[in-house]
Design a protein around this motif. Structure first.
Motif, PDB file in Angstrom:
ATOM      1  N   LYS A  38      -8.166   5.333 -12.881  1.00  0.00           N
ATOM      2  CA  LYS A  38      -8.500   4.007 -13.398  1.00  0.00           C
ATOM      3  C   LYS A  38      -7.562   3.634 -14.550  1.00  0.00           C
ATOM      4  O   LYS A  38      -7.117   2.482 -14.657  1.00  0.00           O
ATOM      5  CB  LYS A  38      -9.956   3.975 -13.881  1.00  0.00           C
ATOM      6  N   GLU A  41      -4.277   2.734 -13.004  1.00  0.00           N
ATOM      7  CA  GLU A  41      -4.341   1.418 -12.360  1.00  0.00           C
ATOM      8  C   GLU A  41      -4.242   0.308 -13.404  1.00  0.00           C
ATOM      9  O   GLU A  41      -3.551  -0.700 -13.199  1.00  0.00           O
ATOM     10  CB  GLU A  41      -5.624   1.289 -11.553  1.00  0.00           C
ATOM     11  N   LYS A  45      -1.196  -2.639 -13.997  1.00  0.00           N
ATOM     12  CA  LYS A  45      -1.425  -4.072 -14.205  1.00  0.00           C
ATOM     13  C   LYS A  45      -0.793  -4.538 -15.512  1.00  0.00           C
ATOM     14  O   LYS A  45      -0.221  -5.628 -15.587  1.00  0.00           O
ATOM     15  CB  LYS A  45      -2.927  -4.361 -14.204  1.00  0.00           C
ATOM     16  N   LYS A  52       0.221  -1.370  -5.280  1.00  0.00           N
ATOM     17  CA  LYS A  52      -1.122  -0.829  -5.447  1.00  0.00           C
ATOM     18  C   LYS A  52      -1.049   0.646  -5.822  1.00  0.00           C
ATOM     19  O   LYS A  52      -0.040   1.310  -5.623  1.00  0.00           O
ATOM     20  CB  LYS A  52      -1.920  -1.011  -4.153  1.00  0.00           C
ATOM     21  N   ILE A  53      -2.151   1.163  -6.344  1.00  0.00           N
ATOM     22  CA  ILE A  53      -2.189   2.542  -6.806  1.00  0.00           C
ATOM     23  C   ILE A  53      -1.959   3.526  -5.670  1.00  0.00           C
ATOM     24  O   ILE A  53      -1.463   4.637  -5.874  1.00  0.00           O
ATOM     25  CB  ILE A  53      -3.544   2.819  -7.516  1.00  0.00           C
TER      26      ILE A  53
END
Length: 217
Positions: A38, A41, A45, A52-53
């Motif tokens: 998390k 991720e 951003k 994407k991860i």
């Protein structure tokens, strides 16, 4: 390896990217935490990474590109005039691979080679050995070779390939090959049409033989 991957991301942030302040890198540095994905991720951003991860290879490539841009920006004067050693070696390799680049036409060995080639191809001897090199080419062939064939520009993005190789460069090469193949097919079709027209011209005016009661030759 998951641990090495996480360490790699932390190293990039600590040493090159430095998007976060030092005190804000705690969650990213805690690579053994279950919440690290998390944190990673969120980091993606924050640095505006478009992937994407789950797309790890693409993410690593993009982050490395970002690190290189930032490294260059910090040391622009140092890097702007430098030439990679690999490029220098590649240039030397290319020159060595193209022996005609440094060809000396006045070299005795070259002249002897031309004479030997002339004997092999049964070319009439000439005082100027360079003239002998042109002897096997007709004037029509030389003129044709000198003509530049210009074509119309093609927008590749408007042509659907029909399949995806997974690589944009290979996709573009495949599109070009397909267009060239279509061009060859069109030339073949034109020749076929010309042959059909020629045959029709022969059979379109048959002679009439009344004795046989039919039309034919």
């Amino acid at each position: 390896d998951e641990t090495e991957f996480r360490n790699f991301i932390v190293w990039l942030e600590d040493q090159k990217i430095r998007h976060y302040k030092i005190e804000d890198r705690g969650n990213l540095r805690n690579i053994h935490s279950d919440d690290w994905p998390k944190s990673f991720e969120k980091y993606m951003k924050d640095v505006n990474c478009p992937f994407k991860i789950q797309e790890r290879q693409e993410t690593v490539d993009w982050l490395l590109g970002l690190a290189v841009r930032l490294e260059y920006g910090d040391n622009a004067d140092k890097y702007k005039d430098s030439t990679p050693d690999g490029a220098k070696n590649a240039d030397n390799t290319a020159k060595n691979a193209e022996p005609l680049i440094n060809l000396d036409v006045n070299n005795p060995d070259f002249k002897a080679g031309v004479m030997a080639l002339a004997n092999l191809l049964q070319i009439q001897r000439h005082d100027d050995y360079l003239v002998m090199l042109k002897e096997r080419l007709t004037q029509d062939a030389i003129a044709k070779a000198s003509q530049s064939k210009e074509g119309l520009p093609v927008a590749l993005e408007k042509h659907i390939l029909g399949f995806d190789t997974g690589d944009a460069v290979i996709n573009e090469a495949a599109q070009i090959l397909r267009l060239l193949h279509i061009e060859e097919l069109r030339e073949l079709q034109t020749k076929i049409n010309e042959a059909i027209v020629a045959v029709q011209a022969i059979i379109a005016d048959p002679k009439t033989d009344h004795r046989l009661g039919k039309v034919g030759r």
